[in-house]
Motif scaffolding. Structure first.
Motif, PDB file in Angstrom:
ATOM      1  N   TYR A 245       0.841  -1.186   0.000  1.00 38.98           N
ATOM      2  CA  TYR A 245       0.000   0.000   0.000  1.00 38.98           C
ATOM      3  C   TYR A 245       0.883   1.245   0.000  1.00 38.98           C
ATOM      4  CZ  TYR A 245      -3.953  -2.994   1.117  1.00 38.98           C
ATOM      5  OH  TYR A 245      -4.922  -3.964   1.073  1.00 38.98           O
TER       6      TYR A 245
ATOM      7  N   GLU B 210      -2.708   5.523   1.018  1.00 40.88           N
ATOM      8  CA  GLU B 210      -3.531   4.317   1.170  1.00 40.88           C
ATOM      9  C   GLU B 210      -3.480   3.712   2.571  1.00 40.88           C
ATOM     10  OE1 GLU B 210      -3.580   2.605  -3.368  1.00 40.88           O
ATOM     11  OE2 GLU B 210      -1.941   1.942  -2.076  1.00 40.88           O
TER      12      GLU B 210
ATOM     13  N   CYS C 294     -14.672   2.949   8.193  1.00 34.59           N
ATOM     14  CA  CYS C 294     -14.900   2.281   6.911  1.00 34.59           C
ATOM     15  C   CYS C 294     -16.384   2.144   6.623  1.00 34.59           C
ATOM     16  CB  CYS C 294     -14.229   0.906   6.922  1.00 34.59           C
ATOM     17  SG  CYS C 294     -14.499  -0.045   5.406  1.00 34.59           S
TER      18      CYS C 294
ATOM     19  N   LEU D  93     -14.856  -5.148   3.806  1.00 36.07           N
ATOM     20  CA  LEU D  93     -14.099  -4.738   4.990  1.00 36.07           C
ATOM     21  C   LEU D  93     -13.513  -6.015   5.574  1.00 36.07           C
ATOM     22  CD1 LEU D  93     -15.420  -2.514   7.945  1.00 36.07           C
ATOM     23  CD2 LEU D  93     -13.686  -4.269   8.188  1.00 36.07           C
TER      24      LEU D  93
ATOM     25  N   SER E  65      -6.970  -8.894   0.520  1.00 31.53           N
ATOM     26  CA  SER E  65      -6.584  -7.977  -0.550  1.00 31.53           C
ATOM     27  C   SER E  65      -5.466  -8.525  -1.422  1.00 31.53           C
ATOM     28  CB  SER E  65      -6.171  -6.623   0.034  1.00 31.53           C
ATOM     29  OG  SER E  65      -5.172  -6.773   1.014  1.00 31.53           O
TER      30      SER E  65
ATOM     31  N   THR F   7     -11.091  -3.741  -1.318  1.00 38.52           N
ATOM     32  CA  THR F   7     -10.965  -4.132   0.083  1.00 38.52           C
ATOM     33  C   THR F   7     -10.354  -3.032   0.932  1.00 38.52           C
ATOM     34  OG1 THR F   7     -10.666  -6.450  -0.569  1.00 38.52           O
ATOM     35  CG2 THR F   7      -9.950  -5.840   1.647  1.00 38.52           C
ATOM     36  N   VAL F   8     -10.946  -2.829   2.114  1.00 35.03           N
ATOM     37  CA  VAL F   8     -10.302  -2.054   3.169  1.00 35.03           C
ATOM     38  C   VAL F   8      -9.836  -3.056   4.216  1.00 35.03           C
ATOM     39  CG1 VAL F   8     -10.581  -0.330   4.991  1.00 35.03           C
ATOM     40  CG2 VAL F   8     -11.683   0.008   2.757  1.00 35.03           C
TER      41      VAL F   8
ATOM     42  N   ALA G  28      -5.961   1.218   8.928  1.00 30.49           N
ATOM     43  CA  ALA G  28      -6.704   0.753   7.764  1.00 30.49           C
ATOM     44  C   ALA G  28      -5.833   0.965   6.534  1.00 30.49           C
ATOM     45  CB  ALA G  28      -8.012   1.517   7.617  1.00 30.49           C
TER      46      ALA G  28
ATOM     47  N   GLY H  36      -6.220   0.653   2.222  1.00 28.70           N
ATOM     48  CA  GLY H  36      -7.186   0.413   1.156  1.00 28.70           C
ATOM     49  C   GLY H  36      -7.060   1.423   0.034  1.00 28.70           C
TER      50      GLY H  36
ATOM     51  N   ILE I 181     -11.139   5.729  -0.733  1.00 27.19           N
ATOM     52  CA  ILE I 181     -11.854   5.370   0.492  1.00 27.19           C
ATOM     53  C   ILE I 181     -11.082   5.854   1.712  1.00 27.19           C
ATOM     54  CG2 ILE I 181     -12.908   3.489   1.800  1.00 27.19           C
ATOM     55  CD1 ILE I 181     -14.075   3.986  -1.014  1.00 27.19           C
ATOM     56  N   ILE I 182      -9.771   5.688   1.707  1.00 22.04           N
ATOM     57  CA  ILE I 182      -8.951   6.144   2.827  1.00 22.04           C
ATOM     58  C   ILE I 182      -9.078   7.655   3.010  1.00 22.04           C
ATOM     59  CG2 ILE I 182      -6.590   6.362   3.694  1.00 22.04           C
ATOM     60  CD1 ILE I 182      -7.758   3.551   3.970  1.00 22.04           C
TER      61      ILE I 182
ATOM     62  N   MET J  18     -12.284   8.207   4.899  1.00 22.85           N
ATOM     63  CA  MET J  18     -12.101   7.777   6.285  1.00 22.85           C
ATOM     64  C   MET J  18     -11.266   8.791   7.062  1.00 22.85           C
ATOM     65  SD  MET J  18     -11.499   3.676   5.603  1.00 22.85           S
ATOM     66  CE  MET J  18     -11.071   3.312   7.315  1.00 22.85           C
TER      67      MET J  18
END
Length: 389
Positions: A89, A94, A108, A202, A221, A230-231, A250, A252, A256-257, A260
């Motif tokens: 990541y 990420e 998440c 998740l 992942s 996927t997170v 976390a 991902g 999405i990150i 979050m």
């Protein structure tokens, strides 16, 4: 007199208190209780990790950190995930450092779920998934996993629960409370369903380092095509015995990150500074600590499984985490009745299985994150309890 019922959040009001804490609280109010109810390692945080935390306090390194966490820590998290699970990541975009894995789960769900979206939750499983989903306005859809399948989620069970409203699958493996583990072939089958129905996942992998046997833990992942869906949630509580340090993370997709992180910066700001310094040390130099603790848990696992089966409580052999989930159906008691009678008559605390979902009825969760001495004494008391029944 104020009518608070008319003022409070109705979603929060409807949520039941944790069934785990009930027996923990009872045990704390009684003498001579052996509590096997809480999933907390009995090992001290390794000294070199504590020493780093102490050193940073002595040096006055107590200021806020960046919202996402120290870049150095995020780099070490990425290195760790690559080294252990073969998945990389980008540290800058990420990875997010959180206050325990629980905050990462909450962030998440709130970042992905709109009111009315359905969230698939295999049960028995940890107690937070359903209430967090409900507080986000989502609709929990329970998938009952079965002992005959080793409490693993099957692709068929998953497929049967998907509707046009399904948004997210929570994948809680290694599993609390059952100790079940998903192997590569299991995950690949699930991944096919996830991709076919355009779902997000998740993957709560807080017990990833506590997997027993020759087959290693597989990060979801790392399955082909799943990293973008996927997170991954993990932390330091179980792997490095750092429960009170309250540090998780976390990893991902950057989109999405970013969402979050937005929630995290308004609700929390940043994770504890001292804990982040300690976590860097844990990731750089803590692999041997993990191996030692895992070997000790494995010994305790075999002791408690053999002991429970010998006394007539049929027990699925867990392959991960540090819990066993024996059936108490042979006693004729419900999970709650068994747990209450056991603690009041023999001073042994366990958790009723239905605290982890209705399908947990007929089972109890017992943690073996305790010393051999405590486990041996608890087994003796339980055997006496069964004889008296």
């Amino acid at each position: 007199m104020i009518d608070y019922n008319s003022l409070v959040n109705s979603n929060v009001k409807r949520i039941k208190p944790s069934g785990i804490r009930k027996f923990f609280d009872i045990a704390n109010e009684m003498d001579d209780v052996i509590s096997l109810s809480v999933g907390e390692p009995d090992f001290h945080t390794p000294w070199h990790i504590r020493e780093e935390g102490i050193h940073t306090l002595e040096k006055g390194r107590t200021r806020y950190t960046p919202n996402r966490g120290f870049l150095k820590l995020r780099e070490e998290i990425s290195n760790y995930l690559k080294r252990h699970y073969g998945v990389w990541y980008e540290p800058d975009a990420e990875v997010l450092v959180t206050v325990g894995g629980s905050e990462a789960i909450d962030l998440c769900v709130r970042s992905l779920v709109n009111p009315g979206d359905e969230v698939l939750i295999p049960e028995p499983s940890f107690v937070c998934y359903v209430p967090i989903t409900e507080m986000a306005g989502g609709v929990p859809v329970i998938i009952e996993t079965k002992p005959e399948n080793g409490f693993r989620l099957t692709a068929k069970e998953l497929e049967e629960k998907i509707t046009e409203k399904t948004k997210l699958l929570i994948l809680p493996y290694p599993n609390n409370p059952t100790g079940a583990v998903m192997r590569r072939e299991d995950l690949e089958a699930v991944a096919g369903v996830v991709e076919r129905h355009n779902l997000m996942v998740l993957s709560d992998e807080i017990y990833s380092e506590l997997t027993y046997g020759t087959a290693p833990h597989i990060a979801f992942s790392s399955i082909t095509g799943m990293q973008e869906r996927t997170v991954l949630v993990n932390g330091f509580s179980k792997s490095h015995s750092m429960t009170g340090w309250r540090l998780g993370y976390a990893a991902g997709p950057k989109e999405i990150i970013a969402l979050m992180t937005k929630l995290h910066q308004f609700a929390i700001m940043s994770a504890p500074t001292t804990s982040q310094y300690a976590a860097i040390e844990a990731l750089q130099n803590g692999d041997d600590d993990i191996e030692y603790m895992r070997s000790q848990y494995d010994m305790r696992r075999r002791l408690i499984v053999d002991g429970l089966n010998a006394m007539g409580l049929k027990c699925f052999e867990p392959e991960g985490a540090f819990y066993v989930f024996p059936s108490v159906k042979s006693t004729g008691l419900t999970s709650m009745e068994f747990s209450e009678k056991l603690i009041y008559s023999k001073r042994v605390a366990v958790v009723p299985g239905d605290a982890f979902g209705a399908c947990g009825e007929g089972f109890v969760r017992i943690s073996y994150s305790y010393s051999i001495k405590h486990i041996t004494e608890a087994l003796e008391r339980m055997e006496a309890f069964l004889r008296e029944l």
